[in-house]
Design an enzyme around this catalytic site. Structure first.
Site, mmCIF file in Angstrom:
data_model
loop_
_atom_site.group_PDB
_atom_site.id
_atom_site.type_symbol
_atom_site.label_atom_id
_atom_site.label_comp_id
_atom_site.label_asym_id
_atom_site.label_seq_id
_atom_site.Cartn_x
_atom_site.Cartn_y
_atom_site.Cartn_z
ATOM 1 N N LYS A 1 0.847 -1.204 0.000
ATOM 2 C CA LYS A 1 0.000 0.000 0.000
ATOM 3 C C LYS A 1 0.880 1.250 0.000
ATOM 4 O O LYS A 1 1.949 1.269 0.623
ATOM 5 C CB LYS A 1 -0.888 -0.034 1.251
ATOM 6 C CG LYS A 1 -2.025 0.971 1.283
ATOM 7 C CD LYS A 1 -2.881 0.760 2.542
ATOM 8 C CE LYS A 1 -4.024 1.738 2.649
ATOM 9 N NZ LYS A 1 -4.842 1.508 3.863
ATOM 10 N N SER B 1 -9.930 -0.831 6.966
ATOM 11 C CA SER B 1 -9.352 -0.584 5.647
ATOM 12 C C SER B 1 -8.701 -1.788 4.975
ATOM 13 O O SER B 1 -8.346 -1.712 3.804
ATOM 14 C CB SER B 1 -8.323 0.547 5.731
ATOM 15 O OG SER B 1 -8.981 1.778 5.822
ATOM 16 N N SER C 1 -9.674 1.522 2.784
ATOM 17 C CA SER C 1 -8.787 2.320 1.951
ATOM 18 C C SER C 1 -7.698 1.502 1.251
ATOM 19 O O SER C 1 -7.063 2.010 0.322
ATOM 20 C CB SER C 1 -8.115 3.380 2.817
ATOM 21 O OG SER C 1 -7.282 2.773 3.786
#
Lengths: 636, 565
Positions: B80, B208, B184
């Site tokens: 990420k 997330s 996310s």
């Protein structure tokens, strides 16, 4: 009673107004009143009517940089790190710059030094304290918040016993280095015995709290032509470990404020927890000054500053506190306290009392300047620091099982205890004890020197410990410290910092050891060498023959006293009977006044002949004998 | 792109037997990632091709010598964008952090030491703030799930060997509906779902990882808060941010967790605090035991024990909320049945233990705390020391404060600005006690209730609860673009986190498992929705929740596999 008090203070003012008082005219449209501030008592007097009007009341906040090699929360080097770099923006880790993804890791040595400082200030140690974030926006604050300990500080409720500050005395003739420093006498204008505001040598001030926090970077304003200013930011300091020490408003005068700071400064230096260098910003000071009416009838009834957390410590009728920020010398502390006391008084007289304000001190004008009014206080939005668990003073941080165990091993004898010991066990003067204790390694240096000296003098019952101690103290405080200071300021290479020393002025950096000094003093006391010779010996030991014993150097250079009577007599004979001095001998033989005159002449000649090595008293005796022998029957 | 995803033990055996090499697999994944990126917007940065080829070649050599570094050696992974890796910008997909140089943090070092091959940095909601993958400076990520095809294992291996990456045509029709991958960690979940990386590292603050894992049909785990070092992670809400793992199976997640978890260092002396050690560098770290005990198993099966005999699974009644869609409710019940089939005992955890009121208040409490911490953590971005600096055009010589303000209003996206302002508000002195402290009290309450429930919330006679089972999210992924796209209110979007945030507030480990994979029949059925179930347990119960999740996932795969082939 009241008039008496006024008189005595007035008397003091007239004696010493040059350095201890300052006056300010409170001009109104109709009247003009001259106000006088007494720096020792903190009392503001109307000069014309001699009426005492107000007294200052002061609280202090001190930020002291801990003397640790790395930052509070990172491995970034501080100025105490051997590899630190003075160039701007070179000594920061990415964490110190608040680079994303880096997390704070609490420095154990910072906690330990904070703890030692707090214990020495008689604080209640909190075994569990917490960090919080205090938010505000400034270019030199990399995170947008400062990590501090607002609600759960490391230590609370301490006490400092301060030695009353005495301003540096102007040098008088004959006041040689042997007497320098350490005067315990309080400044002249308040020593009158008639004073009702009694100023004892020591006074206590309470400490509200000691908390650990991060330092910011440093902003420097540079004029770039015209009215434009450029702000340069150096982040080297950012993230350095600070302790903030908050004193209760129990300080009454400018000199008391300076006493608190200078006592604290020497204490932290002594403990090794802060280098105390105000000029470098290692110790910074904020003052909270307010005034209260001396006569209760002057109290209007309106309580100012109701949200002041220290309200309960303030006398009735105290006005709004005015904060003066970032003072970095004792002089600035004294000047700003005085300026504020007078300014606030004259504002009240003029009918416009001061509000809550934050001000800064301008050293050029000696005045304080408003930064902001505290109508709209900054909201710091305190929040628990989520990146750091609570600080528990356990084995992990202290390396010991308990705070007590840690302090038993790490808290040294405190300066006042040491002063007491040196004065009462060794019998040295307070002045010497103050100098010795101002450099902690000097205490054991002194003790070791005395021990060695006594050992070398073993069997000589004429010389007692007190004599040995006083002599060692004198040599240490005057001659040796002078040499250390000299070598510290001798710059071998060009230093980038003005006023930078090669090394601190401490016996730690002395080229002469305690043993060497001890044996040198033994030589003086057993009259092997004269004081003059000893000075030469010390110089040689310090700069040339670092590892030699003083006796060896004395023998090599023939710097020993001639104490042998036969030797002295023969020296005297040689001089008196020398053809060059025949005239003088004849003159001596005339007797009367000439005896004394010529004896003096011969003494000088013989001393010169011996290159100053003749033992003065014994040589005098020898001279008498020889003269009687050569010219018998001459009478004065 | 295949629904059949390769798992770590399978890959490891294929590498060892030289059926395929790290070169093959890396080239395949990399090609898939780069070819689909325009359409799916999964990666915001890809590793340069020569660099990744070199890494794959080195790994291939190690396998040739039968000396792989770990089970992750030669495995293409993605990370990420809010995690610092040397060679990539550390952007958190924010304009304010453009060209911020990344560095090797604790976990990127661990991955490199394990021989993993980083394909690239994945797209995300800016700073982790968002549940839909739409708040990125790089644009939204497309959920690949509807585009996945059935390819047999044999064909899949053949394609990898041949370097024959299937072309994906998602059409050029602008009106085509786009499903949210969840956020996310949107790119991370989408990449694993599509197969362009086998494993992905994400962060989970309030859901997330778990939410996008559920909506992309993969496994996603948020371990106990602090179990993986946060060093190198761009902070959003420090007390909640947790690094976690997304993968095709529970086994994959377990193996990766063993590589990344904080391990008490033997070399540190007793007095040293382990969190100071260079393998942790995180003061909020905790230490968990190995979940796989470091063994490489030949088979995916039975890794954690197929049978859950003696395991007590709790169903907290307080989480049975009105907003729960029917398919999700059905899936929840089927999951209970499957766990019973594996030998587990199911008990309902009554509202006496976990109060519906506290669960309901967890969501606002979460947003108060996360916004407060976000406002604080993001205060540092002023353009002065690093990152983007936006100079106001009319008068560039304005005061610092207005320069900062301009940079921040240009550099932060709308959602981030919303949360910073909310965070600033709840910390102000007049709201701190009512809002922040109120939220902290709720957090303490939910934490205590969970703890109490695990200790003694079971039926009479059965005592404690080992793990609990609840849905990951109450509904399927919304349409974020295309003809049926609905404008979603930011506050409404918060509802997606209602099942995940209570667990985050308590810092508990939780794993989301896909429970209704797309089968042949339902594929044409427009009503089909990916559904994830969460299994969570007390602090440091990673081994336990993985065991339960593995059993559940294996049952799903087995039953699903039999229906589709």
């Amino acid at each position: 009673m009241r008039t008496l008090l006024c008189k005595s203070i007035l008397a003091n003012i007239s004696n010493n107004s040059a350095f201890s008082c300052r006056s300010l005219s409170a001009a109104t449209s109709s009247t003009s009143r001259k106000l006088v501030y007494n720096r020792d008592t903190g009392i503001i007097t109307d000069d014309t009517s001699s009426q005492q009007l107000y007294r200052s009341i002061i609280g202090i906040e001190i930020h002291a940089q801990l003397a640790v090699p790395t930052k509070l929360f990172s491995s970034g080097p501080t100025k105490h790190h051997p590899d630190h770099n003075l160039d701007a923006n070179t000594s920061s880790s990415i964490h110190d710059l608040a680079y994303p993804g880096t997390l704070p890791l609490l420095s154990k040595s910072s906690v330990q030094k904070a703890l030692i400082s707090a214990a020495a200030l008689n604080c209640r140690i909190q075994e569990l304290s917490r960090f919080e974030r205090k938010h505000y926006t400034y270019a030199d604050l990399p995170f947008g918040y400062q990590v501090t300990q607002q609600r759960w500080p490391l230590a609370t409720e301490g006490l400092i016993t301060c030695r009353r500050y005495s301003p540096p005395q102007p040098k008088t003739k004959g006041n040689n280095a042997r007497n320098r420093g350490g005067q315990s006498k309080v400044s002249g204008n308040s020593s009158s015995q008639e004073d009702l505001v009694e100023l004892s040598k020591f006074f206590d001030v309470g400490i509200d709290r000691i908390q650990m926090e991060q330092d910011t970077g440093k902003t420097t304003a540079v004029s770039i032509g015209g009215s434009k200013t450029q702000y340069l930011i150096d982040f080297n300091r950012a993230g350095s470990a600070l302790i903030e020490i908050v004193f209760k408003p129990q300080i009454h005068s400018a000199h008391e404020a300076a006493s608190v700071v200078s006592t604290l400064q020497s204490l932290l230096k002594y403990l090794g927890t802060c280098d105390g260098k105000m000029e470098e910003g290692s110790l910074r000071c904020d003052l909270n000054v307010s005034i209260y009416p001396i006569s209760p009838s002057d109290f209007s009834g309106d309580e100012a500053d109701p949200n002041n957390p220290f309200k309960k410590y303030l006398p009735k009728g105290a006005g709004n506190r005015v904060e003066v920020k970032n003072l970095n010398s004792l002089r600035q502390i004294i000047q700003s306290a005085e300026y504020e006391a007078l300014r606030q008084t004259s504002q009240i007289i003029n009918g416009s009392p001061t509000g809550r304000e934050t001000r800064t001190f301008d050293p050029k004008s000696g005045k304080t300047i408003m930064i902001r009014e505290k109508g709209g206080d900054v909201d710091y939005r305190f929040m628990p620091e989520p990146d750091l668990p609570p600080v528990r003073l356990n084995r992990n941080i202290l390396g010991k099982n308990s705070v007590q165990e840690f302090l038993d091993d790490n808290l040294p004898e405190l300066p006042e205890e040491a002063i007491h010991r040196l004065m009462h066990v060794y019998g040295i003067s307070e002045a010497s004890a103050l100098i010795i204790t101002s450099d902690r390694p000097a205490i054991s240096f002194f003790v070791d020197s005395v021990a060695l000296c006594e050992q070398e003098l073993k069997g000589d019952n004429q010389i007692d410990t007190v004599t040995v101690s006083i002599t060692i103290a004198n040599w240490l405080c005057n001659d040796l410290f002078a040499l250390i200071k000299e070598s510290a300021s001798k710059k071998e290479e060009k230093e980038s910092l003005e006023g930078a020393l090669n090394h601190p002025i401490s016996v730690e950096y002395s080229n002469v050891s305690a043993e060497q000094l001890g044996s040198l003093v033994a030589l003086i006391l057993n009259e092997t060498v004269s004081t003059t010779q000893a000075k030469k010996l010390l110089g040689v030991m310090y700069t040339e023959e670092l590892n030699s014993l003083p006796l060896d150097i004395a023998e090599q250079n023939n710097w020993k006293l001639i104490s042998n009577m036969d030797q002295l007599k023969s020296l005297c004979r040689d001089v008196i009977q020398h053809g060059k001095n025949a005239k003088q001998l004849e003159q001596y033989k005339l007797g009367g006044k000439n005896v004394r005159k010529m004896t003096k002449f011969f003494t000088g000649k013989i001393m010169a002949e011996s290159r100053g090595n003749a033992h003065p008293e014994l040589m005098g005796k020898a001279l008498q004998l020889v003269l009687k022998e050569i010219a018998p029957g001459v009478e004065e | 792109m295949s629904r059949n995803r390769l798992t770590l033990p399978v890959i490891h055996n294929l590498f060892l037997s030289q059926t395929i090499t790290p070169n093959h697999l890396t080239a395949f994944c990399y090609q898939l990632a780069s070819q689909t990126n325009d359409a799916f917007n999964i990666f915001s940065q890809l590793t340069p091709i020569d660099r990744i080829q070199q890494l794959a070649e080195e790994s291939t050599q190690r396998y040739a010598q039968k000396k792989p570094k770990s089970i992750l050696d030669g495995v293409p992974i993605s990370i990420k964008s809010n995690i610092a890796v040397k060679g990539f910008s550390l952007t958190a997909n924010s304009n304010i952090l453009q060209n911020t140089i990344g560095y090797d943090c604790v976990i990127s070092k661990k991955l490199k030491q394990a021989g993993a091959i980083i394909v690239g940095m994945t797209n995300m909601d800016e700073f982790g703030m968002g549940s839909l993958g739409t708040h990125s400076n790089n644009g939204y990520t497309v959920n690949p799930l509807p585009f996945l095809k059935d390819i047999s294992f044999k064909d899949y291996i053949q394609r990898i060997q041949d370097g024959n990456v299937p072309l994906v045509n998602i059409g050029t029709d602008q009106s085509r509906n786009v499903l949210s991958p969840g956020g996310s960690s949107s790119g991370s979940a989408a990449s694993v779902s599509m197969g362009s990386s086998i494993i992905s590292l994400g962060t989970d603050t309030g859901g997330s990882i778990r939410l996008p894992a559920a909506w992309c049909g993969i496994v996603g785990m948020k371990p106990t808060y602090g179990a993986i070092s946060r060093d190198g992670v761009v902070s959003y809400a420090s007390s909640l941010d947790t690094v976690g793992i997304l993968g095709p199976s529970t086994t994959c997640v377990g193996y990766t967790l063993d590589i990344l978890r904080n391990v008490k260092s033997e070399s540190t002396v007793e007095e040293e605090m382990d969190c100071f050690h260079h393998t942790v560098k995180d003061s909020t770290a905790c230490f968990i035991d190995s979940v796989c005990q470091g063994e490489f198993k030949d088979e995916d099966e039975d890794e954690y024990g197929q049978l859950l005999n003696g395991m007590n699974v709790g169903i907290p009644a307080a989480f049975s909320v009105d907003g729960c869609s029917l398919p999700v409710r059905d899936a929840w019940e089927r999951s209970m049945e499957r766990l019973i089939q594996c030998g587990a005992t199911i008990s309902v955890v009554s509202e006496d233990y976990i109060s519906p009121e506290t669960v309901k208040l967890s969501l606002p409490a979460y947003y108060v705390i996360s916004c407060a911490e976000a406002g604080s953590n993001l205060a540092r971005y002023d353009g002065l020391r690093y990152g983007s600096f936006y100079a106001p055009t009319p008068s560039p010589n304005r005061r610092r404060e207005s320069q900062f303000a301009y940079t921040r209003s240009m550099g932060f996206g709308r959602e981030v600005q919303r949360r910073i302002l909310a965070g600033t508000a709840v910390l102000s002195s007049d709201r701190f006690h009512t809002h922040y402290e109120g939220a902290a009290n709720i957090r303490a309450a939910i934490t205590k209730q969970f703890q109490h429930a695990f200790e003694c919330g079971g039926h009479h006679g059965t005592g404690g609860i080992d793990v609990m089972l609840i849905p990951t999210v109450l509904s399927g992924p919304p349409i974020v673009a295309g003809k049926d796209a609905q404008p979603l209110d930011s506050t409404e979007a918060f509802q997606n986190d209602v099942m995940t945030v209570p667990i985050s507030l308590a810092g508990l480990p939780s794993i989301s498992v896909p429970v209704n994979t797309l089968d042949g029949n339902s594929k044409e059925n427009g009503d089909w929705q990916p559904i994830g179930m969460q299994i969570f347990g007390p602090r440091k119960s990673e081994r336990q929740i993985l065991r339960a999740a593995h059993a559940l996932h294996s049952m799903v795969m087995k039953q699903d596999g039999s229906s589709s082939s």
